[in-house]
Design an enzyme around this catalytic site. Structure first.
Site, PDB file in Angstrom:
ATOM      1  CG  MET A 109       9.449  23.325  -3.876  1.00  0.00           C
ATOM      2  SD  MET A 109       8.203  24.213  -4.823  1.00  0.00           S
ATOM      3  CE  MET A 109       7.242  24.955  -3.493  1.00  0.00           C
ATOM      4  NE  ARG A 123      -6.156   0.829  12.074  1.00  0.00           N
ATOM      5  CZ  ARG A 123      -4.955   0.672  11.498  1.00  0.00           C
ATOM      6  NH1 ARG A 123      -4.135   1.717  11.380  1.00  0.00           N
ATOM      7  NH2 ARG A 123      -4.579  -0.521  11.062  1.00  0.00           N
ATOM      8  CE1 TYR A 152      13.286  31.857  -0.646  1.00  0.00           C
ATOM      9  CE2 TYR A 152      13.704  29.482  -0.703  1.00  0.00           C
ATOM     10  CZ  TYR A 152      13.256  30.646  -1.318  1.00  0.00           C
ATOM     11  OH  TYR A 152      12.783  30.581  -2.605  1.00  0.00           O
ATOM     12  CE  LYS A 194      -0.373  -0.269   5.039  1.00  0.00           C
ATOM     13  NZ  LYS A 194      -1.277  -0.291   6.199  1.00  0.00           N
TER      14      LYS A 194
END
Length: 364
Positions: A308, A132, A260, A35
């Site tokens: 980024m 759950r 930054y 998954k």
């Protein structure tokens, strides 16, 4: 020129880790959890290798994941761990012969509506204490009485999930296993006996949780489910090597600012490398300024804030030029588990962070 960032996926490591599962659970069948894009590693690369290595089935979280896996044509059963999410999914699942994990009454109503006469193979999820998903054990007799009205619905077995297998000595593990054993004693005789409880932690450290199926996930990718331990310390091999390269070099003088927010100031003359990787690729922004990274085979550290698309590394004591190879994490670089601990998170989350824009490449 192609941006140099890439995730190398080791076929040899995948095969090795499947062998470790076999060593720990020799009598069980392996349902490999793929998954979340094989925990971020790339399901289209990993699943064929896992099938070749002999896993017996695959487990996914959604119909969309099942369909992507089905398209690979691997001829292994595919299990939807969450079952159907609406009635429409039941029809597709029945046509594809997916294994369905049923955990609540509404799903049974969908089966009645869309597949009352279809040949279905089901697992029944039992809540053994995690609270759950799953039916309470006391509801199972009535549930199975209803299921027996459908002779073409085959209940393969019961399934549950361990909440604390990452801490093997926790008594809650035996408590859950006891609840599961009691459930099997009450209704197991009307199933095919294909029960499943153990996840990676259960496979490695809790043999009393091994049933017909074991469901390893994280360990297949060479990562440890145990806090404070690396996969390499328990016989696993990391599948991922997340790589990039130095694309620019800057010489800074004392007092020069970097990145930054001008968040880092050079205390002395230093050499800084700019690496093609950033939080847009899934590299955690909070690993800026001090996280280990490997450049040209030498361990150094990140500097300033992660951007980024780029991050900074200290090359002051590293012999490296533009184009020098960088390993951000995984094989050949900082262990993913160590970086996760530094962030106060778990290796599951770290492995799933890597974005789709990072190419995955199978290496043998």
């Amino acid at each position: 020129m192609t941006r140099p960032i890439v995730a190398d996926i080791s076929a040899a490591a995948l095969r090795h880790n499947v062998a470790v599962v076999r060593e720990h659970a020799p009598r069980a069948r392996i349902m490999a959890a793929v998954k979340a894009n094989a925990y971020g590693h790339g399901v289209t690369l990993c699943a064929p290798v896992l099938a070749e290595a002999g896993v017996d089935a695959f487990a996914v979280a959604s119909l969309e994941e099942a369909e992507a896996l089905h398209a690979l044509g691997l001829e292994r059963p595919i299990c939807l761990l969450g079952g159907p999410f609406d009635a429409d999914e039941v029809s597709v699942a029945a046509e594809r012969a997916y294994l369905l994990v049923i955990h609540e009454q509404r799903q049974l109503q969908w089966l009645e509506t869309r597949a009352a006469d279809a040949a279905l193979r089901l697992f029944i999820k039992v809540d053994t204490g995690m609270h759950r998903l799953g039916f309470a054990p006391e509801r199972l007799p009535a549930l199975f009485a209803a299921l027996q009205r459908h002779p073409r619905w085959e209940v393969l077995g019961l399934m549950s999930h361990l909440a604390r297998s990452d801490t093997p000595d926790d008594p809650f593990n035996r408590q859950q296993a006891g609840v599961f054993a009691d459930a099997i004693a009450h209704v197991g005789h009307v199933t095919a006996g294909q029960h499943s409880l153990a996840n990676s932690g259960g496979v490695l450290a809790l043999p009393f949780t091994h049933q017909y199926w074991v469901r390893p996930g994280l360990m297949l990718y060479g990562l440890s489910p145990f806090a404070g331990r690396r996969g390499s310390e328990i016989g696993l091999q990391p599948v991922l090597s997340w790589r990039s390269a130095v694309v620019a070099i800057r010489e800074l003088g004392p007092g020069d600012w970097l990145g930054y927010g001008a968040a880092w100031q050079a205390p002395a003359r230093c050499r800084v490398g700019v690496v093609a990787a950033g939080y847009g690729d899934g590299y955690p922004r909070h690993l800026g300024c001090g996280a280990p990274v490997t450049v040209a085979g030498q361990t150094t550290r990140t500097l300033a804030r992660v951007s980024m698309d780029m991050l900074f590394v200290d090359l002051t004591a590293v012999e490296a030029d533009i184009g020098a190879p960088v390993v951000l994490m995984g094989a050949g670089g900082p262990p993913l588990e160590s970086l996760a601990a530094e962030l106060g998170t778990i290796s599951y989350e770290m492995s799933c962070r890597m974005q789709m824009r990072v190419p995955r490449r199978l290496v043998s």
